[in-house]
Design an enzyme around this catalytic site. Structure first.
Site, PDB file in Angstrom:
ATOM      1  N   ASP A  46       0.834  -1.201   0.000  1.00  0.00           N
ATOM      2  CA  ASP A  46       0.000   0.000   0.000  1.00  0.00           C
ATOM      3  C   ASP A  46       0.872   1.255   0.000  1.00  0.00           C
ATOM      4  OD1 ASP A  46      -2.347  -1.519   0.183  1.00  0.00           O
ATOM      5  OD2 ASP A  46      -2.195  -1.606   2.372  1.00  0.00           O
ATOM      6  N   TYR A  74       6.196  -8.707   8.603  1.00  0.00           N
ATOM      7  CA  TYR A  74       5.875  -7.278   8.678  1.00  0.00           C
ATOM      8  C   TYR A  74       6.046  -6.745  10.098  1.00  0.00           C
ATOM      9  CZ  TYR A  74       3.479  -8.049   4.197  1.00  0.00           C
ATOM     10  OH  TYR A  74       3.178  -8.366   2.901  1.00  0.00           O
ATOM     11  N   TYR A 177      -3.653  -9.976   4.061  1.00  0.00           N
ATOM     12  CA  TYR A 177      -3.865  -8.534   4.092  1.00  0.00           C
ATOM     13  C   TYR A 177      -3.715  -8.055   5.527  1.00  0.00           C
ATOM     14  CZ  TYR A 177      -5.328  -8.218  -0.744  1.00  0.00           C
ATOM     15  OH  TYR A 177      -5.337  -8.241  -2.112  1.00  0.00           O
ATOM     16  N   LEU A 198       3.329   0.539   8.562  1.00  0.00           N
ATOM     17  CA  LEU A 198       3.515  -0.828   8.079  1.00  0.00           C
ATOM     18  C   LEU A 198       4.813  -0.905   7.279  1.00  0.00           C
ATOM     19  CD1 LEU A 198       2.361  -3.703   7.792  1.00  0.00           C
ATOM     20  CD2 LEU A 198       1.233  -2.942   5.691  1.00  0.00           C
TER      21      LEU A 198
END
Length: 312
Positions: A46, A74, A177, A198
């Protein structure tokens, strides 16, 4: 430099995607800097997100799906008490609730989101419906029915909560996601949550200590203009080999004659202890990767995915 003929270059660049631009925007910037004819990125990040965005050039794109299929890691920070339209801070706040959960409730919610779980992808995702990304429908106010997806959350760790912020790291399967995971966590906690930070720390065996920033490439570009150095040679040295995405596979070596036949798509005799497994095939004389093969039980090496014979 941009009026030059586009270059046929091959290899993998581990880009540190900056915050605030799309993955495709980052790709286009890199393609222009490298003056590359063919390149593609692996695993959309994103605009809010930073971190590892693998970019495959030329023949390396043939092997990019091995990275797509790999696990990812992540680092995420979420804001509690607010649910947004996009499940991150780029959206608008659509609901506010008090933060009243206990540490026991947090532990239970984390456990419920660990292992094999089902997710409903956000409308603000790049998944396509009738050939159009979902986020384009969302921007026009349409809601499309999405199928659930099975993903695996291997680990959620280094959890730290302070006031209305929660921070942790996640090791997960392909297709996960993170925004959806955080939104689901917020609902389980009864207060809502959205992503405010993120960063992708790992893709397959690649970690953040191997990354190249777009700003680094622009610095080399300015050095070319000022000092007239061999710019393309310098940036090409940043590329990892074509077979980097399949570096986990064993290597086998062929003579020049067998290599030639193999690259023509012909099966070749090959004795090995490896059976019914994909291997990286290397031309022994020049240590050049020429493609993937599969060794059959009959001691035959079968071409599986070949690198173009005309690759430099």
């Amino acid at each position: 430099m941009f009026f030059y003929k586009k270059r046929n270059i091959h290899g993998l660049l581990l880009l540190d995607k900056p915050q605030g631009i799309s993955s495709n925007n980052a790709l286009q910037k890199v393609k222009i800097i490298f003056n590359a004819k063919k390149a593609g990125y692996v695993g959309t990040l994103d605009p809010l997100a930073t971190g590892i965005l693998p970019i495959c050039f030329g023949e390396c794109t043939k092997f990019s799906h091995y990275l797509t299929e790999s696990n990812k890691r992540y680092h995420v920070i979420a804001k509690l008490g607010e649910k947004t339209s996009t499940s991150d801070s780029d959206g608008i706040i659509i609901k506010k609730r008090p933060i009243l959960f206990t540490s026991y409730k947090l532990d239970l919610s984390i456990k419920e989101l660990t292992g094999s779980i089902e997710q409903i992808p956000s409308m603000y995702s790049a998944i396509k419906y009738n050939g159009i990304p979902l986020y384009k429908y969302a921007r026009q106010g349409f809601n499309v029915t999405r199928s659930t997806r099975k993903v695996i959350i291997y680990d959620i760790y280094s959890i730290h909560q302070e006031k209305n912020l929660i921070e942790f790291k996640i090791l997960c399967s392909k297709g996960t996601y993170i925004r959806t995971l955080i939104d689901d966590l917020g609902e389980k906690l009864g207060c809502g949550a959205h992503v405010i930070f993120l960063r992708r720390l790992q893709v397959a065996s690649y970690f953040c200590d191997q990354l190249v920033k777009i700003s680094d490439l622009y610095k080399l570009l300015s050095m070319k203009n000022i000092h007239n150095i061999n710019f393309f040679k310098n940036i090409d040295n940043l590329l990892m080999p074509i077979d980097s995405p399949v570096s986990f596979l064993p290597k086998v070596y062929l003579s020049p004659e067998k290599s030639y036949n193999f690259q023509l798509g012909q099966r070749v005799n090959f004795h090995s202890n490896i059976k019914n497994n994909l291997v990286r095939v290397i031309e022994k004389e020049n240590d050049k990767f020429i493609g993937l093969g599969k060794i059959s039980a009959e001691k035959i090496l079968i071409p599986y995915r070949l690198v173009s014979r005309f690759t430099n």
